[in-house]
Design an enzyme around this catalytic site. Structure first.
Site, PDB file in Angstrom:
ATOM      1  N   ARG A  52       3.203  11.672  -9.787  1.00 43.71           N
ATOM      2  CA  ARG A  52       2.710  10.660  -8.707  1.00 43.71           C
ATOM      3  C   ARG A  52       1.808   9.751  -9.552  1.00 43.71           C
ATOM      4  NH1 ARG A  52       1.364  15.136  -4.708  1.00 43.71           N
ATOM      5  NH2 ARG A  52       2.832  15.098  -3.038  1.00 43.71           N
ATOM      6  N   HIS A  53       2.381   9.079 -10.582  1.00 41.68           N
ATOM      7  CA  HIS A  53       1.500   7.991 -11.315  1.00 41.68           C
ATOM      8  C   HIS A  53       2.558   7.260 -11.734  1.00 41.68           C
ATOM      9  CE1 HIS A  53       1.758  11.083 -14.399  1.00 41.68           C
ATOM     10  NE2 HIS A  53       2.216  10.096 -15.219  1.00 41.68           N
TER      11      HIS A  53
END
Ligand code: TYD
Length: 136
Positions: A52-53
């Site tokens: 999630r980046h």
């Protein structure tokens, strides 16, 4: 094989013998950068999302050493989800690609070679900020 988002799936050479199977990757031929960092993820609960980046500078080369990892890649225009489930394929994720992934099924180990040393300021962890960045 090139995927959307500028991501590349790189087949790695395999040496299969009765003694076991060996894979390798060499700079330029298979690895698109000289790694400065290694990390691995294991003991991840099934379906627990990680990542999630996106990175600003760092390139990563992911290899599923064991098991199945469901990877989603996103460049704010297209999104693609696929299984990384064999050790003889490396996934090169360049900077400015949002990634998330989780383990599916039996125990799994995900290895990463990274082009940079760990730097928390190289991360974009807010998806809305990522989309804004990609549109400017
Ligand atoms: P994190 O980036 O949240 O992992 P993921 O993106 O896979 O969900 O990292 C988890 C923790 O590990 C966090 O405290 C930062 C630390 N870490 C390092 O110290 N060095 C590293 O190279 C990496 C990848 C993480």
């Amino acid at each position: 094989m090139a995927l959307p988002c500028g991501v590349l799936l790189q087949r790695l050479p395999t040496v299969s013998e009765p003694r076991g199977t060996l894979i390798f990757a060499e700079i330029a031929q298979h690895l698109p950068f000289i790694p400065k960092r290694f990390f691995a993820i294991f003991d991840a609960p099934e379906h627990e999302t990680r990542g999630r980046h996106a990175h600003l500078v760092d390139h990563e080369f992911l290899i599923s050493l064991q098991g199945t990892w469901i990877v989603t890649l996103d460049n704010a225009r297209t999104r693609q989800t696929f299984a990384l489930d064999t050790p003889d394929v490396g996934l090169h994720i360049p900077p400015r690609v949002w990634r998330s992934f989780f383990r599916e099924g039996a125990a799994a180990v995900l290895a990463s070679l990274s082009s940079e040393t760990y730097n928390p300021t190289d991360y974009v962890r807010d998806y809305d900020e990522f989309v804004r960045m990609m549109r400017t």
